[in-house]
Scaffold this motif. Structure first.
Motif, PDB file in Angstrom:
ATOM      1  N   ASP A  72      39.170  42.101  38.163  1.00 60.70           N
ATOM      2  CA  ASP A  72      37.885  42.306  38.827  1.00 60.70           C
ATOM      3  C   ASP A  72      37.627  41.133  39.782  1.00 60.70           C
ATOM      4  O   ASP A  72      38.465  40.224  39.923  1.00 60.70           O
ATOM      5  N   ALA A  73      36.484  41.151  40.444  1.00 61.49           N
ATOM      6  CA  ALA A  73      36.168  40.118  41.445  1.00 61.49           C
ATOM      7  C   ALA A  73      36.160  38.721  40.833  1.00 61.49           C
ATOM      8  O   ALA A  73      36.665  37.766  41.443  1.00 61.49           O
ATOM      9  N   GLN A  74      35.586  38.575  39.626  1.00 59.56           N
ATOM     10  CA  GLN A  74      35.555  37.261  38.980  1.00 59.56           C
ATOM     11  C   GLN A  74      36.956  36.784  38.631  1.00 59.56           C
ATOM     12  O   GLN A  74      37.280  35.609  38.807  1.00 59.56           O
ATOM     13  N   ALA A  75      37.803  37.674  38.156  1.00 58.25           N
ATOM     14  CA  ALA A  75      39.178  37.300  37.820  1.00 58.25           C
ATOM     15  C   ALA A  75      39.911  36.813  39.070  1.00 58.25           C
ATOM     16  O   ALA A  75      40.628  35.804  39.018  1.00 58.25           O
ATOM     17  N   LYS A  76      39.742  37.506  40.174  1.00 57.60           N
ATOM     18  CA  LYS A  76      40.396  37.100  41.424  1.00 57.60           C
ATOM     19  C   LYS A  76      39.895  35.742  41.888  1.00 57.60           C
ATOM     20  O   LYS A  76      40.677  34.921  42.377  1.00 57.60           O
ATOM     21  N   LYS A  77      38.614  35.480  41.718  1.00 59.50           N
ATOM     22  CA  LYS A  77      38.056  34.168  42.083  1.00 59.50           C
ATOM     23  C   LYS A  77      38.666  33.068  41.209  1.00 59.50           C
ATOM     24  O   LYS A  77      39.057  32.010  41.699  1.00 59.50           O
ATOM     25  N   ASP A  78      38.764  33.334  39.893  1.00 63.90           N
ATOM     26  CA  ASP A  78      39.351  32.351  38.975  1.00 63.90           C
ATOM     27  C   ASP A  78      40.828  32.112  39.281  1.00 63.90           C
ATOM     28  O   ASP A  78      41.305  30.974  39.232  1.00 63.90           O
ATOM     29  N   THR A  82      41.226  29.836  42.203  1.00 56.95           N
ATOM     30  CA  THR A  82      41.059  28.438  41.783  1.00 56.95           C
ATOM     31  C   THR A  82      42.374  27.887  41.248  1.00 56.95           C
ATOM     32  O   THR A  82      42.785  26.767  41.581  1.00 56.95           O
ATOM     33  N   ARG A 107      42.078  37.699  27.534  1.00 56.18           N
ATOM     34  CA  ARG A 107      42.250  36.695  28.589  1.00 56.18           C
ATOM     35  C   ARG A 107      43.706  36.496  28.960  1.00 56.18           C
ATOM     36  O   ARG A 107      44.613  36.922  28.262  1.00 56.18           O
ATOM     37  N   VAL A 157      41.470  33.530  32.794  1.00 53.85           N
ATOM     38  CA  VAL A 157      41.020  34.756  33.439  1.00 53.85           C
ATOM     39  C   VAL A 157      40.676  35.740  32.331  1.00 53.85           C
ATOM     40  O   VAL A 157      41.467  35.924  31.406  1.00 53.85           O
TER      41      VAL A 157
END
Length: 167
Positions: free
Chosen positions: A73-79, A82, A160, A63
């Motif tokens: 952020d939105a990308q971190a939450k998506k990762d 996963t 990260r 992340v």
């Protein structure tokens, strides 16, 4: 001359006395109590010891964070989602979330920032259903960069949180 000899003898006596105390405390260590199972699971995890930063733990992704940020952020939450799915499909694995920063800032500041990042990831994973006792956190601050260099590209890769099995 006599005074120097006396001081030398006192120093030797103090050193010998300290050594004796150290030996006594070492001898005081006892074996662990034998309550419960004594079997140790010696089967190694089938993951690269370098963790998700090595790219060899299929299903776990790092992340990434903005400069001086620990919010997700939105990308971190998506990762993270996963990684939560991976953990749900591997219910016996415990994971350590490692917080990292870029090379800017003091050691103390970066260790605290890395810890905030790791804790933010842990809290979000817990909110998605992963038991907190399956997650531990550690901060390395700027001590384990993924990429060396003083460029924005290198700094971005180093800000990260990554995941390693902690079983």
């Amino acid at each position: 001359m006599l005074r120097k000899l006396a001081l030398g003898l006192v120093a030797c006596a103090l050193v010998a006395g300290c050594k004796g105390k150290q030996t006594q405390s070492d001898q005081a260590i006892e074996t662990l109590p034998t309550g419960g199972s004594t079997q140790i699971d010696t089967a190694p995890l089938a993951y690269d010891a370098m963790g998700s930063d090595s790219g060899k733990i299929d299903g776990l992704v790092s992340v990434f964070f903005g400069y001086d940020k620990s919010n997700l952020d939105a990308q971190a939450k998506k990762d993270i989602a996963t990684n939560v799915q991976w953990m749900k499909s591997h219910p016996n694995v415990k994971v350590q979330v490692e917080g990292h920063t870029d090379s800017r800032g003091t050691i103390e500041y970066n260790v605290a920032l890395g810890e905030r990042r790791a804790n933010a990831v842990k809290a979000y994973m817990a909110s998605l259903g992963i038991a907190s006792d399956r997650l531990s956190v550690i901060s390395y601050g700027k001590e384990k960069p993924l990429e060396m260099g003083e460029t924005e590209a290198a700094w971005a890769k180093n800000r990260r949180a990554n995941f390693v099995p902690a079983q």
